[in-house]
Write a protein that holds these residues in place. Structure first.
Motif, PDB file in Angstrom:
ATOM      1  N   GLU A  51       0.808  -1.220   0.000  1.00  0.00           N
ATOM      2  CA  GLU A  51       0.000   0.000   0.000  1.00  0.00           C
ATOM      3  C   GLU A  51       0.840   1.270   0.000  1.00  0.00           C
ATOM      4  O   GLU A  51       0.307   2.363   0.059  1.00  0.00           O
ATOM      5  CB  GLU A  51      -0.928   0.007   1.221  1.00  0.00           C
ATOM      6  CG  GLU A  51      -2.007  -1.051   1.163  1.00  0.00           C
ATOM      7  CD  GLU A  51      -3.000  -0.928   2.298  1.00  0.00           C
ATOM      8  OE1 GLU A  51      -2.733  -0.133   3.231  1.00  0.00           O
ATOM      9  OE2 GLU A  51      -4.036  -1.614   2.251  1.00  0.00           O
ATOM     10  N   ASP A  53       2.929   4.404  -1.257  1.00  0.00           N
ATOM     11  CA  ASP A  53       2.771   5.259  -2.432  1.00  0.00           C
ATOM     12  C   ASP A  53       4.076   5.992  -2.745  1.00  0.00           C
ATOM     13  O   ASP A  53       4.069   7.126  -3.230  1.00  0.00           O
ATOM     14  CB  ASP A  53       1.642   6.273  -2.237  1.00  0.00           C
ATOM     15  CG  ASP A  53       1.826   7.118  -0.983  1.00  0.00           C
ATOM     16  OD1 ASP A  53       2.806   6.882  -0.253  1.00  0.00           O
ATOM     17  OD2 ASP A  53       0.994   8.011  -0.747  1.00  0.00           O
ATOM     18  N   TYR A 111       0.770  -8.751 -12.725  1.00  0.00           N
ATOM     19  CA  TYR A 111       1.690  -8.654 -11.597  1.00  0.00           C
ATOM     20  C   TYR A 111       2.847  -9.639 -11.742  1.00  0.00           C
ATOM     21  O   TYR A 111       3.977  -9.354 -11.357  1.00  0.00           O
ATOM     22  CB  TYR A 111       0.942  -8.918 -10.285  1.00  0.00           C
ATOM     23  CG  TYR A 111      -0.055  -7.845  -9.915  1.00  0.00           C
ATOM     24  CD1 TYR A 111       0.246  -6.499 -10.104  1.00  0.00           C
ATOM     25  CD2 TYR A 111      -1.294  -8.162  -9.372  1.00  0.00           C
ATOM     26  CE1 TYR A 111      -0.658  -5.513  -9.758  1.00  0.00           C
ATOM     27  CE2 TYR A 111      -2.204  -7.176  -9.023  1.00  0.00           C
ATOM     28  CZ  TYR A 111      -1.883  -5.848  -9.223  1.00  0.00           C
ATOM     29  OH  TYR A 111      -2.773  -4.865  -8.880  1.00  0.00           O
ATOM     30  N   ILE A 234       0.805   0.119 -13.279  1.00  0.00           N
ATOM     31  CA  ILE A 234      -0.259  -0.526 -12.511  1.00  0.00           C
ATOM     32  C   ILE A 234       0.164  -0.601 -11.048  1.00  0.00           C
ATOM     33  O   ILE A 234       1.196  -1.194 -10.739  1.00  0.00           O
ATOM     34  CB  ILE A 234      -0.536  -1.943 -13.037  1.00  0.00           C
ATOM     35  CG1 ILE A 234      -0.885  -1.903 -14.523  1.00  0.00           C
ATOM     36  CG2 ILE A 234      -1.657  -2.605 -12.240  1.00  0.00           C
ATOM     37  CD1 ILE A 234      -1.005  -3.275 -15.155  1.00  0.00           C
ATOM     38  N   PRO A 235      -0.572  -0.008 -10.134  1.00  0.00           N
ATOM     39  CA  PRO A 235      -0.198  -0.092  -8.704  1.00  0.00           C
ATOM     40  C   PRO A 235      -0.579  -1.440  -8.124  1.00  0.00           C
ATOM     41  O   PRO A 235      -1.451  -2.148  -8.648  1.00  0.00           O
ATOM     42  CB  PRO A 235      -0.999   1.039  -8.066  1.00  0.00           C
ATOM     43  CG  PRO A 235      -2.218   1.148  -8.931  1.00  0.00           C
ATOM     44  CD  PRO A 235      -1.769   0.831 -10.342  1.00  0.00           C
ATOM     45  N   SER A 237      -2.003  -1.881  -5.244  1.00  0.00           N
ATOM     46  CA  SER A 237      -3.288  -1.765  -4.562  1.00  0.00           C
ATOM     47  C   SER A 237      -3.878  -0.392  -4.861  1.00  0.00           C
ATOM     48  O   SER A 237      -3.218   0.485  -5.425  1.00  0.00           O
ATOM     49  CB  SER A 237      -3.125  -1.955  -3.052  1.00  0.00           C
ATOM     50  OG  SER A 237      -2.588  -0.800  -2.459  1.00  0.00           O
ATOM     51  N   SER A 238      -5.126  -0.220  -4.460  1.00  0.00           N
ATOM     52  CA  SER A 238      -5.809   1.057  -4.682  1.00  0.00           C
ATOM     53  C   SER A 238      -5.577   2.045  -3.543  1.00  0.00           C
ATOM     54  O   SER A 238      -6.109   3.155  -3.572  1.00  0.00           O
ATOM     55  CB  SER A 238      -7.316   0.821  -4.855  1.00  0.00           C
ATOM     56  OG  SER A 238      -7.856   0.246  -3.675  1.00  0.00           O
ATOM     57  N   ALA A 239      -4.785   1.646  -2.540  1.00  0.00           N
ATOM     58  CA  ALA A 239      -4.588   2.509  -1.366  1.00  0.00           C
ATOM     59  C   ALA A 239      -4.027   3.888  -1.723  1.00  0.00           C
ATOM     60  O   ALA A 239      -4.525   4.900  -1.203  1.00  0.00           O
ATOM     61  CB  ALA A 239      -3.686   1.813  -0.354  1.00  0.00           C
ATOM     62  N   SER A 241      -4.395   5.632  -4.429  1.00  0.00           N
ATOM     63  CA  SER A 241      -5.466   6.414  -5.057  1.00  0.00           C
ATOM     64  C   SER A 241      -6.482   6.867  -4.024  1.00  0.00           C
ATOM     65  O   SER A 241      -6.967   7.999  -4.064  1.00  0.00           O
ATOM     66  CB  SER A 241      -6.154   5.581  -6.143  1.00  0.00           C
ATOM     67  OG  SER A 241      -5.244   5.211  -7.151  1.00  0.00           O
ATOM     68  N   GLU A 242      -6.802   5.970  -3.098  1.00  0.00           N
ATOM     69  CA  GLU A 242      -7.762   6.329  -2.054  1.00  0.00           C
ATOM     70  C   GLU A 242      -7.223   7.447  -1.164  1.00  0.00           C
ATOM     71  O   GLU A 242      -7.969   8.347  -0.756  1.00  0.00           O
ATOM     72  CB  GLU A 242      -8.087   5.089  -1.221  1.00  0.00           C
ATOM     73  CG  GLU A 242      -8.849   4.022  -1.999  1.00  0.00           C
ATOM     74  CD  GLU A 242      -8.951   2.716  -1.237  1.00  0.00           C
ATOM     75  OE1 GLU A 242      -8.469   2.671  -0.099  1.00  0.00           O
ATOM     76  OE2 GLU A 242      -9.503   1.753  -1.787  1.00  0.00           O
ATOM     77  N   ARG A 243      -5.910   7.410  -0.876  1.00  0.00           N
ATOM     78  CA  ARG A 243      -5.316   8.484  -0.078  1.00  0.00           C
ATOM     79  C   ARG A 243      -5.349   9.801  -0.849  1.00  0.00           C
ATOM     80  O   ARG A 243      -5.575  10.866  -0.270  1.00  0.00           O
ATOM     81  CB  ARG A 243      -3.878   8.115   0.313  1.00  0.00           C
ATOM     82  CG  ARG A 243      -3.805   7.141   1.469  1.00  0.00           C
ATOM     83  CD  ARG A 243      -2.398   7.074   2.031  1.00  0.00           C
ATOM     84  NE  ARG A 243      -1.497   6.396   1.129  1.00  0.00           N
ATOM     85  CZ  ARG A 243      -1.207   5.083   1.191  1.00  0.00           C
ATOM     86  NH1 ARG A 243      -1.782   4.337   2.112  1.00  0.00           N
ATOM     87  NH2 ARG A 243      -0.364   4.542   0.347  1.00  0.00           N
TER      88      ARG A 243
END
Length: 276
Positions: A51, A53, A111, A234-235, A237-239, A241-243
């Protein structure tokens, strides 16, 4: 939370005992708590890693972390207290990282390819030989499908340059055509992949920086370098983006509704980079 209780278990027990409230913690066995915390610790490390960034691409992390966690769960199955939950965790991880065409989340092959495109892990030693071959095959299929193997221009795309006047044409049959000599013929994908898998990391500056490595080798591996730019966007997780959305929600409030899209983008960029 469990680790916090474990670290303060003795102090909490002492205080509750003095206040005749020990029954509130009597059901919590310190040894059991220690075993559970030790099992979950690796999951916490994986979560923090996936997670993150930071500027390092994270797409290559799900495969090695999933294999490491599956091995961790398989070892925990020998512990009677953990055998049930460890079995469920291992099965779930294997399901999530499935790469079959019928999988609900076929993106996970991406991945695996990201791990293949990480120079220091390109041999995919965490996978059986047949699964490694599938990843290499999957990378080649994406290159073909998205035409990453095609060069920027071919002889048919551009008109040939004007032919220079020669002082003599007595040897014209033996002279090279300038237009043909200027065309760069891309290497077959199989050859490019084989050369990448056998390349020496010591010949490249800073092999720890994946993006710098591919920037340095973009001429040597043109198709693979294009694939790496696509894959590493490609990350894991979406964490992150959510942050970013959370920060944006604090920027765009009732008293700051006049900010333009570019201004918001600049503020988010500064927030993400200055904070580090």
């Amino acid at each position: 939370m469990l680790d916090s209780i474990l670290q303060q278990h003795e102090e909490i027990s002492t205080i509750l005992l003095k206040n005749n409230q020990y029954e509130r913690i009597a059901q919590i066995n310190a040894n059991t708590l220690k075993t559970v915390v030790a099992f979950l610790k690796l999951f916490k490390e994986a979560t923090n890693d996936l997670e993150s960034d930071n500027s390092t691409p994270s797409a290559s992390l799900p495969l090695p972390w999933s294999v490491k966690l599956i091995e961790h769960c398989q070892a925990a199955m020998l512990e009677p207290l953990l055998s049930g939950v460890a079995d469920v965790c291992a099965s779930r991880l294997e399901e999530l990282m499935g790469t079959s065409n019928t999988s609900a989340l076929p993106l996970h092959m991406m991945y695996r390819i990201a791990t293949l495109l990480t120079p220091k892990m390109r041999m995919l030693r965490m996978l059986p030989p047949d699964e490694k071959d599938d990843v290499v095959k999957g990378a080649k299929e994406i290159i073909q499908k998205m035409q990453f193997h095609l060069g920027p221009a071919t002889a048919e795309d551009e008109p040939p340059p004007a032919k220079k006047q020669s002082t003599t044409d007595r040897f014209a049959d033996w002279e090279d055509d300038a237009s043909v000599a200027s065309v760069t013929v891309p290497k077959p994908i199989d050859d490019e992949m084989a050369e990448y898998l056998s390349s020496r990391l010591s010949d490249n500056p800073d092999p720890d920086s994946v993006l710098q490595w591919w920037k340095f080798n973009k001429e040597r591996f043109p198709a693979l370098s294009k694939l790496s730019r696509f894959i590493f966007s490609i990350p894991a997780s979406s964490a992150p983006s959510e942050r970013a959305f959370s920060v944006c929600g604090r920027i765009l409030e009732e008293r700051r509704t006049g900010l333009g899209p570019q201004s918001i983008s600049n503020i988010l960029f500064l927030h993400s980079n200055i904070a580090k």
